[in-house]
Design an enzyme around this catalytic site. Structure first.
Site, short mmCIF file in Angstrom:
data_model
loop_
_atom_site.label_atom_id
_atom_site.label_comp_id
_atom_site.label_asym_id
_atom_site.label_seq_id
_atom_site.Cartn_x
_atom_site.Cartn_y
_atom_site.Cartn_z
N ASP A 206 0.83 -1.20 0.00
CA ASP A 206 0.00 0.00 0.00
C ASP A 206 0.88 1.26 0.00
O ASP A 206 1.85 1.33 0.77
CB ASP A 206 -0.89 -0.02 1.26
CG ASP A 206 -1.92 1.07 1.26
OD1 ASP A 206 -2.73 1.11 0.31
OD2 ASP A 206 -1.94 1.88 2.20
N GLU A 267 1.84 -0.62 -5.09
CA GLU A 267 0.85 0.41 -5.44
C GLU A 267 1.61 1.73 -5.42
O GLU A 267 1.88 2.28 -4.36
CB GLU A 267 -0.29 0.46 -4.42
CG GLU A 267 -1.37 1.45 -4.85
CD GLU A 267 -1.98 2.28 -3.74
OE1 GLU A 267 -3.07 2.80 -3.95
OE2 GLU A 267 -1.36 2.44 -2.66
#
Ligand code: NOJ
Length: 549
Positions: A206, A267
């Site tokens: 993330d 990401e």
């Protein structure tokens, strides 16, 4: 044999909306376990699970209070172990979502930090800084939170007086960790090992571009902030900084110390493919989401430019591309492609503006066929295989996204792509929850979804679900013949303007984005098409794969 992850089809399980096993209206591990046969039959290779860790759920699990436990909403560690084993038995690998940029404010470390004095060791794991102005009442920098408002919140000292500020690039309940602190680095390597020991096959990282911050904490001044959907520019004070790359070299050593190929997907919302490539050298991460394509309009030139740029830049570092059309943060692409503005930047969500859903779904089918012919891996966001649209009319009383608290917006922000899946039946919860469930789905499902359930589409050979299944089966057969990652893409002279046409190994792929049907070449037969092809004429907004007769 090529490494599994270089050309894997990875299905994103947004766990709270996938399948509810215990009837509380929220998806969970038991529900997911019961649907593994569906995922195996769909023909995907791996699952990426959004965060399932203990969390106050302020940001749907991206606010983690304990990285080694499951949130009771989803199950417990025994459920996790059973899932890992059963997924593997179904031939599905499992990728977890690791959240290293920030913890929850309820994490033990942050609670200790708040209870400790300024300058203490406990505070050094986060970014605490004095405010500006005579009384310290101004935030330390002008950085905005991605969810709106300032990226700093002021603390209160033990004596009740206002104290230092702490950094949170997202919600105030998500304090940013200080990645120059060796304890933070050790802790995360240990968390990776905890889950790798349990047999997971990798991690989606993330905010992978966010971990380190400029130690001088300069103002942004006139620089662009860069948000979740905006690319950060070079030499940014908190995004895409060089120091972050060294962290992934350590992580790669951890993953490589395990048997089997354990992998990372980043990401990273960065400026362009060349910035992505920095994360994907052989000693760093394996793959990254390709947000360039996800952001691209339904336009042949723009798509081709993006495809070429990605292939060129990633080939230089030896990393395979990944192609993504949707995820839990962006508008569902069957809706995006049905509006007048089809790029993510133009469309964002544009709730209330006209959408031709039949057109959007047709283009979505062509798009998924296109990306699955490209070299590299692809992602499926749960529900796109059912052609699900964005739900634009959720009542404000049910909105959950922390964005809703701060941003000017025209609708339920990210909740519209997170509505629980319709599995079967004529009325909500459409098989999402078991018979006799005690609570309705956590977001209400549109009544029209009775036409879109997996059970209905399984019976219909022309449904979007059937198209995905056939497509992925053919892709697997095609790759099985060694025509995967190794087979380069060779553009064909275009049959007409606005037609993407290329060869990979034995297969030709055509995607018709022009305003008229195009004639497919003679001497080839259609392996699969996203719309019926009559007389070798490929209709508008359709794609076909061909092989020599
Ligand atoms: C990206 C995740 O995809 C998103 O859902 C989340 O809100 C932010 N990172 C913060 O963790």
């Amino acid at each position: 044999m090529s490494s599994w992850w270089r050309e894997a089809v990875i299905y994103q399980v947004y766990i709270r909306s996938f399948a509810d096993g215990n009837g509380d209206g929220v998806g969970d591990v038991a529900g997911l376990r019961s649907r593994l046969p569906y995922l195996a039959a769909l023909g995907v290779d791996a699952l990426w699970l959004n965060p399932w860790y203990a969390s106050p759920q302020v940001d749907a699990g991206y606010d983690v209070s304990d990285y080694r436990r499951l949130d009771p909403l989803f199950g417990d560690l025994d459920d996790a172990k059973a899932l890992i084993q059963e997924a593997h038995e179904h031939g599905l690998r499992l990728i977890l979502d690791i959240v290293p940029n920030h913890t929850s404010d309820q994490h033990a470390w942050f609670q200790q930090a708040l209870a400790s004095a300024p300058g203490s060791e406990a505070r050094a794991r986060y970014h605490f800084r004095p405010g500006r102005g005579a009384d310290g009442s101004e935030p330390p920098t002008d950085w905005p939170s991605i969810f709106g408002g300032p990226a700093w919140t002021r603390t209160v000292n033990a004596d009740g007086k206002p104290g230092d500020w702490y950094l949170h690039l997202f919600a105030p309940e998500q304090p940013d960790l200080n990645w120059t602190n060796p304890q933070v680095r050790r802790e995360f390597e240990d968390i990776l090992r905890f889950w790798l020991d349990l047999g997971v096959d990798g991690f989606r990282i993330d905010v992978a571009h966010g971990l380190t911050k400029d130690p001088a904490f300069p103002d942004l001044a006139s620089r662009e902030a860069g948000g979740m959907l905006d690319a950060a520019t070079e030499d940014h004070p908190y995004f895409d900084r060089d120091e972050t790359l060294a962290i992934y070299e350590d992580w790669r050593r951890v993953a490589d110390s395990y048997e089997g190929e354990r992998v990372f997907v980043a990401e990273a919302w960065v400026a362009d493919a060349s910035r992505v490539a920095r994360y994907l050298t052989p000693t760093r991460l394996h793959t990254a989401f390709n947000f360039g394509l996800l952001s691209c309009p339904w336009d042949a030139t723009a798509l081709r430019t993006e495809i070429d740029a990605t292939l060129d830049v990633l080939a230089a570092v030896g990393a395979p591309p990944t192609w993504v059309l949707s995820n839990h943060d962006v508008i569902r692409h069957a809706t995006r492609y049905g509006r007048a503005h089809t790029s993510l930047a133009n469309a964002r969500r544009l709730y209330g503006t006209p959408v031709d859903h039949a057109l959007g779904e047709r283009r979505a089918r062509a798009a998924v066929q296109l990306i699955n012919a490209l070299p590299g891996g692809t992602y499926v966001y749960q529900g796109e295989e059912l052609g699900l649209p964005e739900v634009e009319d959720l009542p404000p009383s049910v909105w959950q996204d922390p964005n809703r608290r701060y941003k000017d917006h025209d609708g339920p922000v990210r909740d519209g792509c997170r509505v629980p899946l319709p599995w079967s039946g004529d009325a909500p919860p459409f098989g999402f929850s078991p018979e006799g469930a005690t609570a309705p789905p956590w977001l209400p499902q549109p009544a029209e979804w009775k036409e879109r359930t997996a059970a209905t589409q399984e019976q219909d050979a022309d449904s979007t679900l059937s198209h995905y299944r056939t497509l992925l089966r053919i892709r697997r057969e095609w790759l099985g013949r060694g025509l995967g990652d190794g087979a380069a893409l060779e553009w064909l002279p275009q049959a007409a303007e606005d037609v993407l046409a290329f060869r990979r190994g034995e297969v030709l792929c055509y995607a018709n984005l022009s305003a008229a049907a195009v004639q497919l070449p003679a001497g080839y037969r259609v392996l699969i098409a996203s719309e019926p092809v009559a007389g070798a004429a490929l209709p508008v907004d359709a794609a076909a794969w061909l092989v020599a007769e």
